[in-house]
Design a protein around this motif. Structure first.
Motif, PDB file in Angstrom:
ATOM      1  N   ILE A  31       0.840  -1.200   0.000  1.00  0.00           N
ATOM      2  CA  ILE A  31       0.000   0.000   0.000  1.00  0.00           C
ATOM      3  C   ILE A  31       0.875   1.250   0.000  1.00  0.00           C
ATOM      4  O   ILE A  31       0.610   2.206  -0.733  1.00  0.00           O
ATOM      5  N   GLU A  32       1.934   1.268   0.811  1.00  0.00           N
ATOM      6  CA  GLU A  32       2.849   2.414   0.840  1.00  0.00           C
ATOM      7  C   GLU A  32       3.480   2.650  -0.520  1.00  0.00           C
ATOM      8  O   GLU A  32       3.597   3.790  -0.973  1.00  0.00           O
ATOM      9  N   LYS A  58       2.285   1.792  -3.455  1.00  0.00           N
ATOM     10  CA  LYS A  58       1.244   2.285  -4.361  1.00  0.00           C
ATOM     11  C   LYS A  58       0.980   3.767  -4.121  1.00  0.00           C
ATOM     12  O   LYS A  58       0.830   4.542  -5.066  1.00  0.00           O
ATOM     13  N   GLN A  59       0.902   4.162  -2.863  1.00  0.00           N
ATOM     14  CA  GLN A  59       0.637   5.564  -2.548  1.00  0.00           C
ATOM     15  C   GLN A  59       1.797   6.455  -2.959  1.00  0.00           C
ATOM     16  O   GLN A  59       1.585   7.552  -3.459  1.00  0.00           O
ATOM     17  N   ARG A  60       3.040   5.989  -2.771  1.00  0.00           N
ATOM     18  CA  ARG A  60       4.204   6.765  -3.215  1.00  0.00           C
ATOM     19  C   ARG A  60       4.212   6.945  -4.725  1.00  0.00           C
ATOM     20  O   ARG A  60       4.656   7.968  -5.224  1.00  0.00           O
ATOM     21  N   GLY A  72       1.659   7.269  -6.485  1.00  0.00           N
ATOM     22  CA  GLY A  72       0.522   8.094  -6.863  1.00  0.00           C
ATOM     23  C   GLY A  72      -0.677   7.291  -7.329  1.00  0.00           C
ATOM     24  O   GLY A  72      -1.646   7.848  -7.827  1.00  0.00           O
ATOM     25  N   ASP A  73      -0.619   5.973  -7.173  1.00  0.00           N
ATOM     26  CA  ASP A  73      -1.736   5.123  -7.571  1.00  0.00           C
ATOM     27  C   ASP A  73      -2.815   5.149  -6.495  1.00  0.00           C
ATOM     28  O   ASP A  73      -2.524   5.302  -5.310  1.00  0.00           O
ATOM     29  N   THR A  74      -4.046   4.992  -6.921  1.00  0.00           N
ATOM     30  CA  THR A  74      -5.147   4.912  -5.965  1.00  0.00           C
ATOM     31  C   THR A  74      -5.451   3.451  -5.709  1.00  0.00           C
ATOM     32  O   THR A  74      -5.357   2.619  -6.610  1.00  0.00           O
ATOM     33  N   ILE A 122      -4.407   2.811   9.261  1.00  0.00           N
ATOM     34  CA  ILE A 122      -4.590   3.473   7.972  1.00  0.00           C
ATOM     35  C   ILE A 122      -6.039   3.897   7.835  1.00  0.00           C
ATOM     36  O   ILE A 122      -6.937   3.270   8.369  1.00  0.00           O
ATOM     37  N   SER A 144      -6.921   6.356   4.837  1.00  0.00           N
ATOM     38  CA  SER A 144      -7.173   7.079   3.592  1.00  0.00           C
ATOM     39  C   SER A 144      -6.857   6.257   2.354  1.00  0.00           C
ATOM     40  O   SER A 144      -6.533   6.795   1.324  1.00  0.00           O
ATOM     41  N   VAL A 145      -6.960   4.933   2.441  1.00  0.00           N
ATOM     42  CA  VAL A 145      -6.600   4.124   1.288  1.00  0.00           C
ATOM     43  C   VAL A 145      -7.781   3.735   0.431  1.00  0.00           C
ATOM     44  O   VAL A 145      -7.611   3.437  -0.731  1.00  0.00           O
ATOM     45  N   ARG A 184     -10.330   4.769  -1.582  1.00  0.00           N
ATOM     46  CA  ARG A 184     -10.988   5.829  -2.326  1.00  0.00           C
ATOM     47  C   ARG A 184     -11.737   5.196  -3.481  1.00  0.00           C
ATOM     48  O   ARG A 184     -11.217   4.357  -4.196  1.00  0.00           O
TER      49      ARG A 184
END
Length: 133
Positions: free
Chosen positions: A36-37, A39-41, A43-45, A92, A94-95, A97
């Motif tokens: 997840i980290e 993916k977030q780095r 910029g993927d949702t 967590i 805010s994952v 969306r």
């Protein structure tokens, strides 16, 4: 019991440790947090459905890799309840969306916010506002 609790290898971000969970689930959640980290780095949702599918794939892979696992493999459903508890355990929030939030135009929103702030802080707009008497 203190030494056992302190020796527990929990994933970074895990705020609660439950004593009767299989070790493979702990490993799945560790790997999932790393994924997840990343993916977030990038910029993927990521949505709840994507996270649950990844968790199932990680679980299946870990079960296949474990030596001496014969017979019926452990069933892991990655249900909505598991996902909610996973979010609580890991802290967590805010994952997941979905819909419009996942497809929003971030640069356009940032441009609008800057333009809006400029208009709001302009002198003409402050002159228009009148306090009631």
């Amino acid at each position: 019991m203190r030494e056992k609790i302190l020796a527990t290898d929990a994933a970074k971000g895990v705020t609660r440790i439950v004593k009767n969970r299989p070790a493979v689930l702990e490993e799945v959640e560790k790997l999932l947090l790393i994924w997840i980290e990343e993916k977030q780095r990038a910029g993927d949702t990521v949505s709840e459905a994507v996270i649950c599918e990844k968790a199932k794939a990680l679980h299946a892979g870990l079960i296949r890799e474990q030596p001496g696992t014969s017979g019926e493999p452990e069933v892991f459903k990655a249900s909505r309840g598991w996902f909610e508890r996973f979010k609580t355990r890991s802290g967590i929030h805010s994952v997941a969306r979905h819909g419009e939030a996942a497809s929003s135009d971030v640069p356009a929103a940032e441009d609008f916010a800057a333009e809006f702030l400029e208009v709001v802080s302009s002198k003409e707009l402050r002159d228009i506002y009148v306090t009631p008497r």
